[in-house]
Design an enzyme around this catalytic site. Structure first.
Site, PDB file in Angstrom:
ATOM      1  CG  ASN A   1     -11.590 142.518 -81.701  1.00 32.52           C
ATOM      2  OD1 ASN A   1     -10.623 142.688 -81.004  1.00 32.52           O
ATOM      3  ND2 ASN A   1     -12.784 142.230 -81.217  1.00 32.52           N
ATOM      4  CB  CYS A   2      -6.393 143.657 -84.667  1.00 32.88           C
ATOM      5  SG  CYS A   2      -6.368 142.086 -85.505  1.00 32.88           S
TER       6      CYS A   2
END
Lengths: 429, 133, 349
Positions: A242-243
């Site tokens: 994820n970011c």
């Protein structure tokens, strides 16, 4: 499951003509790694660099941080379902870890959600990776690639490199060996009948594209809550994809080194009987939230837990899951403590969480992410500073001409990580 | 339990509008705030929230885009939607709180805008298969 | 000559002018320490001097917030004090609000460090503790001796520009500002310590207290509107001309019940508003804006609902302690249950 975790102390990384470990130094063959990364035809280039503690070096934009590990015995491969074979499961036998070094993937994925690691200066106090020796893998995608396709390439590149480097530790005698064991539920309950039974409710980021986490290769938003042996997590059964905001990103390193699991084992057999992990997610679909928090509470009841610790990843939507889990588990008679970070605004006066509930009587703070800090100019930048102003925690005009800037500590990787890894905390003034 | 044709998507992201306008009702508005207010009005008018109005973990003053899905209560549904009302009101409160702290930047570069659209749209993309059952 | 000058603010009571009957008195300055100021000056020692005491009536201040603040700020300005101190107000609600308001104004306009003191349930504490350092006191003036050391210590620090520590170290009410620090143990270890205590039933301290919740489940919907008996309740301060029950314009301690029998609308000759928290001119011209009697009578005639209860209940919401509001609600609710009222329109302002 019983896991022996052998730690090989790594004091430095140096480039060499082959990859091996000698006298606490990890020697890395540059070409070999670059070739490995560029097997992926979606990546245009790959550059390696080394960042050491106390150097005037800034790494940005950082996507993920991974500790190299290798499965020595007991079946299964590291990062199962992603890099390693999906079966047999991991968590048993022996694993070697290259302790003190990390693989850091660097490159712009989306314009705002990758952060900074400073190896020295004021920001270094807030970042766990300012204290490790980091092999930085700077990648660049081909033109016109869809963001999520590039994210996947970046994610796999980091994991591949970590698994490859981990292999170098397969036959090295570890400096320390720690043993972790969690037995099947009835046996575990019987082992310490007089100690309170404690579980860990582990919430994985799963809000959609670029906000995903993988469990044995399964996108976390696709599963329903389940039981996990803690040792599976130490073998890479969960990886970050994820970011989210840099400050509370649970990197793959943090999955391998989950501080709650670590703490539970430390007190296991002394103050508590650690029963295992209830794994759940943070979906955006409200019906999923209701269903999955019901299931978390059901699992806690079924394991007859006296207490649980709950951690989250992210802000806003996950706060709702956090509170639903808290409320429902408490109502089953299990005591709950939440661990999370806070966002009370620049002046620190706003409400810290986007959701609350009255059952949340015990909360351990991991600090607040809106505090601003001066980031001095560094002698060397690994990656690029082009995106600072649009990265989370930065703002238009925050960058100075000399390469220094002001920003909120949100921009530092894992500075307020919401699983209690750091000592940073916030209190009321 | 759900009929996709009855769901309503409130959005200010043209990608979401283009992608789902033929499948379900999509209300396309101008700003993040308008999306929250329209959603609030629908929830007060017998709609359930299907998605969390703060999905993505982006603070409301970071992303310019917001899409929320709601679903009308069935005529015979006696279930109250008090929790949805509390949630959307709370989200509005949090939105204004963040605007007060620092207003959302008016303009990002094109590729950053595009990334925000992608992330917002992915929230809806992840829910559609949940309803198509 | 003293090194540091202080200006002190007191209400009519602590300023020695008089009780409730003098609450309307205008701001005035006396160039001496008065009442609690004498104790503060003594404790501070000879390096400090209370150069002036400003005294103002609580009602005057409450009803003329802007004017009172303007006048008092001008008075304070003349003395160029190093620190401005108001109160302590203990549990006196209107006094607390006045102390908070004037401290905030002095700090914002003159840039002088300010300090007040209150009992934590004082409505003024809730309104101003975020903005103004408010020393924790007991609920009566008898507790001054206990809070005096904290007041004196903070005045000294403010005068010298020294760092002010946290609320527990310094004895002020928590402002709700979240400040980072590096704890001895990491978050997971602190969480585990908390859990072990919680499971044993031992006291523990959370890092982030949750806001207080007081949710009331909504009543069942009215099924038969045609025969429903409807009442009006407002916190908008509508009272008969002359305010016969002396309901306070802020921090109300009571509510009133007034007849609307035989009336078709709220006439401005008969009713007014004493609410201290909004611009009253429109409501004074047309009280139906807050108690919508005109429309309700029409609807009653058209048979939209059964009947309108022949009185309304009223108080002022501004600065009113939630504990008082809950008490009013319970009491009004009981009355309605006894009288078989089916529905209530609550008008806020």
């Amino acid at each position: 499951m019983r896991l022996e975790l052998g730690k090989i102390e790594i004091r430095d990384i140096q480039f060499a003509d082959r990859t091996y470990i000698g006298d606490h130094i990890l020697y890395v063959n540059r070409e070999e790694i670059e070739k490995l990364v560029l097997e992926d035809d979606k990546l245009l280039s790959c550059r390696l660099d080394i960042a050491r503690p106390n150097e005037a070096v800034r790494i940005t934009p950082v996507k993920d941080v991974i500790e190299p590990r290798v499965k020595v015995s007991g079946g299964g491969e590291i990062f199962p379902g992603v890099i390693g074979k999906v079966s047999p499961p991991v968590g048993e036998g022996r694993t070697h870890a290259l302790d003190g070094c990390c693989v850091v993937t660097v490159g712009r994925i989306v314009g705002f959600q990758e952060g900074i690691i400073d190896m020295s200066g004021p920001a270094a106090d807030y970042c766990p990776f300012s204290k490790t020796v980091n092999l930085c893998v700077v990648i660049e995608p081909k033109e016109g690639l869809e963001t999520h396709v590039y994210e996947r390439s970046g994610r796999l590149a980091g994991l591949k490199v970590a698994a490859f480097l981990g292999e170098a530790g397969r036959h090295v005698k570890p400096d320390t060996v720690e043993v972790y064991e969690t037995k099947p539920v009835f046996k575990q309950a019987a082992e310490f009948p007089d100690l309170p039974k404690v579980g860990y409710v582990h919430m994985l980021q799963s809000q959609g594209l670029l906000h995903d986490t993988y469990y044995y290769g399964v996108d976390a938003k696709q599963f329903v809550p389940t039981f996990m042996y803690p040792t599976e997590i130490m073998d890479g059964a969960i990886v970050s994809g994820n970011c989210v905001a840099p400050c509370d990103k649970v990197t793959t390193y943090h999955h391998l080194h989950n501080p709650v699991i670590d703490e539970c084992y430390k007190r296991h057999g002394k103050e508590i009987n650690f029963m295992g992990v209830i794994l759940t997610n943070e979906n955006v679909f409200l019906a999923d939230k209701e269903r999955h928090s019901d299931m978390v509470a059901k699992l806690a009841e079924w394991m007859e837990l006296d207490g649980v610790l709950i951690t989250e990843e992210g802000y806003g939507n996950p706060d709702t899951d956090l509170m639903m889990n808290c409320r429902k588990v408490e109502r089953k008679g299990t005591k709950v403590v939440l661990i999370t970070d806070e966002f009370p605004g620049k002046d620190g006066k706003s409400q810290s969480l986007a959701d609350t509930c009255e059952e949340a009587t015990a909360l351990a703070s991991c600090g607040q992410g809106n505090m601003t800090l001066h980031f001095p100019a560094m002698e060397k930048i690994i990656g690029m500073q082009d995106y600072i102003e649009s990265q989370i925690g930065g703002w238009a005009g925050c960058m100075n001409e000399d390469g220094s800037f002001e920003a909120e500590i949100q921009i530092i990787i894992a500075s307020t990580i919401a699983n209690g890894f750091n000592t940073l905390a916030a209190k009321g003034y | 339990m759900w009929n996709i044709g009855k769901a309503v998507i409130v959005t200010n992201n043209d990608w979401v509008f283009e992608k789902y306008k033929t499948i379900t009702h999509v209300i396309c508005l101008g700003t993040y705030e308008e999306v929250l207010i329209k959603t609030r009005d629908l929830v007060h008018n017998r709609h359930h929230l299907l998605t969390h109005p703060q999905a993505s973990s982006l603070k409301p003053n970071q992303t310019p885009y917001r899409s929320v899905m709601v679903y009308p209560n069935a005529a015979d549904d006696t279930d109250d939607n008090m929790n949805d009302i509390i949630l959307i009101e709370k989200c509005l409160e949090v939105f204004y709180q963040w605007q007060e702290i620092a207003p959302a930047p008016g303009k990002y570069t094109d590729n950053v805008m595009r990334d925000f659209k992608v992330i917002d749209a992915s929230m809806i993309d992840s829910v559609i298969p949940r309803i198509f059952i | 000559m003293a090194k540091y000058k202080i200006v002190h603010y007191l209400n009519q009571f602590f300023g020695g002018i008089g009780g409730e009957d003098k609450a309307g008195c205008l701001p005035e300055v006396r160039e001496e320490a008065i009442g609690p100021g004498i104790a503060i000056a003594q404790a501070l020692g000879e390096d400090y001097e209370i150069a002036a005491t400003v005294i103002c009536g609580d009602n005057y201040f409450g009803e003329n917030l802007d004017e009172a603040a303007d006048t008092i700020v001008e008075m304070v300005k003349n003395y160029r004090p190093n620190v401005f101190v108001a109160g302590p107000a203990f549990n006196a609600g209107r006094y607390g609000v006045a102390c908070g308001t004037i401290c905030k104004a002095v700090e914002e306009r003159l840039g002088i460090p300010v300090l007040t003191g209150m009992y934590e349930e004082n409505p003024g504490a809730d309104m101003f503790k975020k903005d103004v350092i408010t020393v924790r006191t007991g609920n009566s003036a008898a507790s001054l001796r206990k809070s005096l050391p904290n007041i004196v210590n903070l005045i000294r620090k403010m005068a010298a520009g020294e760092e002010i520590l946290g609320p527990y170290e310094e004895g002020y009410l928590e402002r709700g500002i979240r400040v980072n620090y590096f704890a001895q143990k990491r978050g997971a270890a602190r969480g585990m310590d908390m859990l072990i205590k919680k499971m044993k039933g031992e006291p523990f301290e959370t890092d982030l207290p949750m806001p207080k919740f007081d949710r009331v489940p909504p009543a069942e919907a009215i099924t038969d509107m045609k025969h429903a008996k409807i009442a009006v309740v407002t916190s908008g301060g509508i009272v008969p001309q002359g305010n016969p029950d002396h309901i306070e314009s802020s921090n109300a301690t009571k509510y009133g019940v007034y007849s609307i029998e035989g009336m078709d609308s709220m006439s401005p000759e008969k009713f007014t508003t004493i609410h201290g928290g909004y611009d009253r001119q429109f409501v004074m011209k047309d009280p139906n804006l807050v108690v919508p009697l005109d429309v309700l009578r029409e609807m009653e005639k058209e048979g939209e609902f059964g009947e309108l209860v022949n009185y309304f209940c009223t108080t002022t919401g501004t600065g009113t302690a939630t504990s008082s509001a809950a008490k009013f609600g319970d009491s009004i609710g009981k009355k309605f249950v006894d009288e078989h009222v089916d529905g209530v329109i609550l008008v806020s302002t």
